[in-house]
Write a protein that holds these residues in place. Structure first.
Motif, short mmCIF file in Angstrom:
data_model
loop_
_atom_site.label_atom_id
_atom_site.label_comp_id
_atom_site.label_asym_id
_atom_site.label_seq_id
_atom_site.Cartn_x
_atom_site.Cartn_y
_atom_site.Cartn_z
N UNK A 35 0.83 -1.21 0.00
CA UNK A 35 0.00 0.00 0.00
C UNK A 35 0.87 1.26 0.00
N UNK A 36 1.94 1.22 0.75
CA UNK A 36 2.87 2.35 0.79
C UNK A 36 3.50 2.56 -0.59
N UNK A 37 3.82 1.47 -1.27
CA UNK A 37 4.39 1.59 -2.62
C UNK A 37 3.42 2.34 -3.54
N UNK A 38 2.14 2.05 -3.44
CA UNK A 38 1.16 2.74 -4.29
C UNK A 38 1.21 4.25 -4.07
N UNK A 52 10.96 9.30 -16.15
CA UNK A 52 11.97 8.36 -15.66
C UNK A 52 11.93 8.31 -14.13
N UNK A 53 12.12 7.10 -13.59
CA UNK A 53 12.12 6.93 -12.13
C UNK A 53 13.24 7.75 -11.50
N UNK A 54 12.91 8.41 -10.40
CA UNK A 54 13.90 9.21 -9.68
C UNK A 54 14.52 8.39 -8.55
N UNK A 55 15.53 8.98 -7.93
CA UNK A 55 16.16 8.34 -6.78
C UNK A 55 15.13 8.13 -5.66
N UNK A 56 14.21 9.05 -5.51
CA UNK A 56 13.15 8.93 -4.51
C UNK A 56 12.40 7.61 -4.68
N UNK A 57 11.99 7.31 -5.89
CA UNK A 57 11.26 6.07 -6.15
C UNK A 57 12.18 4.86 -5.98
N UNK A 58 13.37 4.93 -6.51
CA UNK A 58 14.30 3.80 -6.44
C UNK A 58 14.61 3.42 -5.00
N UNK A 59 14.90 4.40 -4.17
CA UNK A 59 15.21 4.12 -2.76
C UNK A 59 14.03 3.47 -2.06
N UNK A 60 12.83 3.97 -2.32
CA UNK A 60 11.65 3.40 -1.68
C UNK A 60 11.37 1.99 -2.18
N UNK A 61 11.58 1.73 -3.45
CA UNK A 61 11.39 0.38 -3.98
C UNK A 61 12.37 -0.59 -3.33
N UNK A 62 13.60 -0.17 -3.13
CA UNK A 62 14.59 -1.03 -2.47
C UNK A 62 14.16 -1.31 -1.03
N UNK A 63 13.74 -0.28 -0.30
CA UNK A 63 13.31 -0.47 1.08
C UNK A 63 12.09 -1.39 1.18
N UNK A 64 11.14 -1.20 0.30
CA UNK A 64 9.94 -2.03 0.30
C UNK A 64 10.30 -3.47 -0.06
#
Length: 86
Positions: A35-38, A52-64
């Motif tokens: 849900x947080x990913x959404x 293009x995906x930013x660092x913000x998205x990339x970092x959160x995807x890794x954490x999730x």
């Protein structure tokens, strides 16, 4: 004293509470993080002006992803605890 009797007294029957905690941890991670990913994916900071995906998205995807892997490990350890594998 036999090994099985020694194991029971050493753990004091705490295997079931351990398994419950592990399963609750897994359930929490499996319910909350997708849900947080959404929310993160819809955030304007997730993509730049070119889409293009930013660092913000990339970092959160890794954490999730790490949280979901930990959920899987918790389930496996919970099952192992209940079956006596650990």
């Amino acid at each position: 004293m036999s090994a099985s009797k020694n194991s029971r007294s050493r753990y004091g029957g705490g295997v079931i509470p351990l398994a419950i905690v592990l399963f609750l941890n897994a359930a929490f991670n499996a319910i909350v993080w997708p849900q947080f990913y959404k929310r993160v994916a819809r955030d304007p900071r997730a993509r730049d002006e070119n889409g293009k995906a930013t660092t913000f998205l990339t970092v959160h995807v890794v954490l999730i992803s790490i949280a979901l892997v930990l959920a899987l490990v918790s389930v496996l350890l919970g099952i192992a605890a209940l079956t006596g594998a650990i």
